[in-house]
Enzyme design. Structure first.
Site, PDB file in Angstrom:
ATOM      1  N   SER A   8       0.846  -1.203   0.000  1.00 30.78           N
ATOM      2  CA  SER A   8       0.000   0.000   0.000  1.00 30.78           C
ATOM      3  C   SER A   8       0.873   1.242   0.000  1.00 30.78           C
ATOM      4  CB  SER A   8      -0.911   0.001   1.229  1.00 30.78           C
ATOM      5  OG  SER A   8      -1.414   1.298   1.416  1.00 30.78           O
ATOM      6  N   HIS A  33      -1.283  -1.286  -4.202  1.00 31.94           N
ATOM      7  CA  HIS A  33      -2.551  -0.917  -3.559  1.00 31.94           C
ATOM      8  C   HIS A  33      -2.565   0.596  -3.323  1.00 31.94           C
ATOM      9  CE1 HIS A  33      -6.036  -1.861  -0.925  1.00 31.94           C
ATOM     10  NE2 HIS A  33      -5.559  -0.926  -0.119  1.00 31.94           N
ATOM     11  N   ASP A  35      -4.751   3.847  -1.798  1.00 36.05           N
ATOM     12  CA  ASP A  35      -5.817   4.209  -0.866  1.00 36.05           C
ATOM     13  C   ASP A  35      -6.295   5.629  -1.096  1.00 36.05           C
ATOM     14  OD1 ASP A  35      -5.976   1.848   0.972  1.00 36.05           O
ATOM     15  OD2 ASP A  35      -3.844   2.293   1.168  1.00 36.05           O
ATOM     16  N   MET A  37      -8.892   8.496   0.076  1.00 32.51           N
ATOM     17  CA  MET A  37      -9.741   8.862   1.229  1.00 32.51           C
ATOM     18  C   MET A  37     -10.319  10.256   1.021  1.00 32.51           C
ATOM     19  SD  MET A  37      -7.206   7.707   4.263  1.00 32.51           S
ATOM     20  CE  MET A  37      -6.282   6.171   4.190  1.00 32.51           C
ATOM     21  N   HIS A  66      -8.387   1.282  -3.716  1.00 28.82           N
ATOM     22  CA  HIS A  66      -9.284   1.110  -2.563  1.00 28.82           C
ATOM     23  C   HIS A  66      -9.888   2.473  -2.241  1.00 28.82           C
ATOM     24  CE1 HIS A  66      -9.443   0.137   2.059  1.00 28.82           C
ATOM     25  NE2 HIS A  66     -10.640   0.258   1.532  1.00 28.82           N
ATOM     26  N   MET A  68     -11.968   4.771  -0.100  1.00 33.30           N
ATOM     27  CA  MET A  68     -12.598   4.996   1.206  1.00 33.30           C
ATOM     28  C   MET A  68     -13.326   6.319   1.120  1.00 33.30           C
ATOM     29  SD  MET A  68      -9.446   3.620   3.439  1.00 33.30           S
ATOM     30  CE  MET A  68      -8.410   3.590   1.991  1.00 33.30           C
ATOM     31  N   MET A 137     -11.319  -5.562   5.825  1.00 33.72           N
ATOM     32  CA  MET A 137     -10.477  -4.627   6.573  1.00 33.72           C
ATOM     33  C   MET A 137     -10.078  -5.289   7.893  1.00 33.72           C
ATOM     34  SD  MET A 137      -9.906  -2.051   4.705  1.00 33.72           S
ATOM     35  CE  MET A 137      -8.839  -1.285   5.915  1.00 33.72           C
ATOM     36  N   GLY A 144      -2.624   4.281   8.101  1.00 30.13           N
ATOM     37  CA  GLY A 144      -1.659   3.185   8.086  1.00 30.13           C
ATOM     38  C   GLY A 144      -1.117   2.980   9.487  1.00 30.13           C
ATOM     39  N   ASP A 175      -6.440  -6.244   4.621  1.00 26.45           N
ATOM     40  CA  ASP A 175      -5.779  -4.940   4.602  1.00 26.45           C
ATOM     41  C   ASP A 175      -5.749  -4.324   5.994  1.00 26.45           C
ATOM     42  OD1 ASP A 175      -4.893  -2.395   3.972  1.00 26.45           O
ATOM     43  OD2 ASP A 175      -6.637  -1.838   2.759  1.00 26.45           O
TER      44      ASP A 175
END
Ligand code: DX5
Ligand code: ZN
Length: 216
Positions: A8, A33, A35, A37, A66, A68, A137, A144, A175
């Site tokens: 990630s 990966h 992330d 957000m 991913h 979020m 999750m 992280g 994850d």
């Protein structure tokens, strides 16, 4: 299938993103990966499409995105255009999950659905055959370097059992808080893909760490 490793990028050095991605390119990592957000679905903001689009020009591994964010269905074409291989949306953020999953596939991506630690796997019963991947999750999303939530191991085992009972090919990704120890336990429970942020990017030798994770 041998398990996959998806580092990630959230834990990378953002001042040297290109070097970090080159490291991933030359490593045994299977996916990268990413992330995203929004500060609403999770109490943090990471990076967005301008960054994703630039990453694409350097990254030679499949991009596993991913999201979020609330209303992820609004961004399906932008995620596809950024070159994503997999698009993960949160179960908790999608009112019309079936429609969203099919729109992701129609846009040419693999469809993943993510569950927060408190969300029961039974809620996936009617959508499971339509999913390429379930992302469990193993910490609360948003940051992280958090502590692994123990009940994730048993949850992964139940998810695996549900997949086998239904005779579908859905992959299980995990994850949060993944290291050599928790990674091994999750693989034994049935996980197919390990996401690892800080354990890889903060390691003194990330290549060796990825190699060891790949050989767990
Ligand atoms: C957390 C993110 C994770 C995060 C994992 O919300 O979804 O992908 O980067 O980081 P570690 O492996 O450090 O727990
Ligand atoms: Zn993630």
């Amino acid at each position: 299938m041998k398990h996959l490793i998806a580092p990630s990028l959230l834990a990378a050095d953002f001042l040297h993103l290109q070097d970090e991605i080159e490291m991933i390119n030359h490593s045994e990592a299977d996916w990268l990966h990413l992330d995203i957000m929004d500060g609403v679905f999770v109490p943090n903001i990471s990076f967005g499409f301008p960054v994703l689009n630039d990453i694409r020009t350097v990254c030679r591994k499949p991009m596993d995105v991913h999201l979020m964010i609330v209303e992820p269905q609004k961004f399906i074409s932008q995620v596809a255009e950024s070159g994503a291989y997999v698009m993960n949306v949160h179960y908790e953020a999608c009112t019309h999950l079936h429609r969203t999953v099919y729109a992701i596939k129609e846009a040419g991506m693999k469809a993943g659905v993510t569950l927060n630690p408190h969300t029961p796997i039974s809620l996936l019963e009617d959508i499971l055959p339509d999913l390429d991947m379930v992302l469990l999750m193993t910490v609360n999303p948003g940051f992280g370097g958090q502590k692994f939530i123990e009940h994730s191991v048993e949850k992964t085992a139940r998810m695996k059992e549900m997949i086998e009972k239904r005779g579908v090919n859905t992959l299980i990704q995990v994850d949060g808080g993944v290291n050599m120890k928790t990674g091994k336990r999750l693989l034994t429970a049935g996980a197919d893909i390990l996401v690892t942020g800080s354990f890889v990017f903060k390691a003194s030798d990330p290549y060796q760490t990825i190699h060891e994770l790949k050989n767990l």
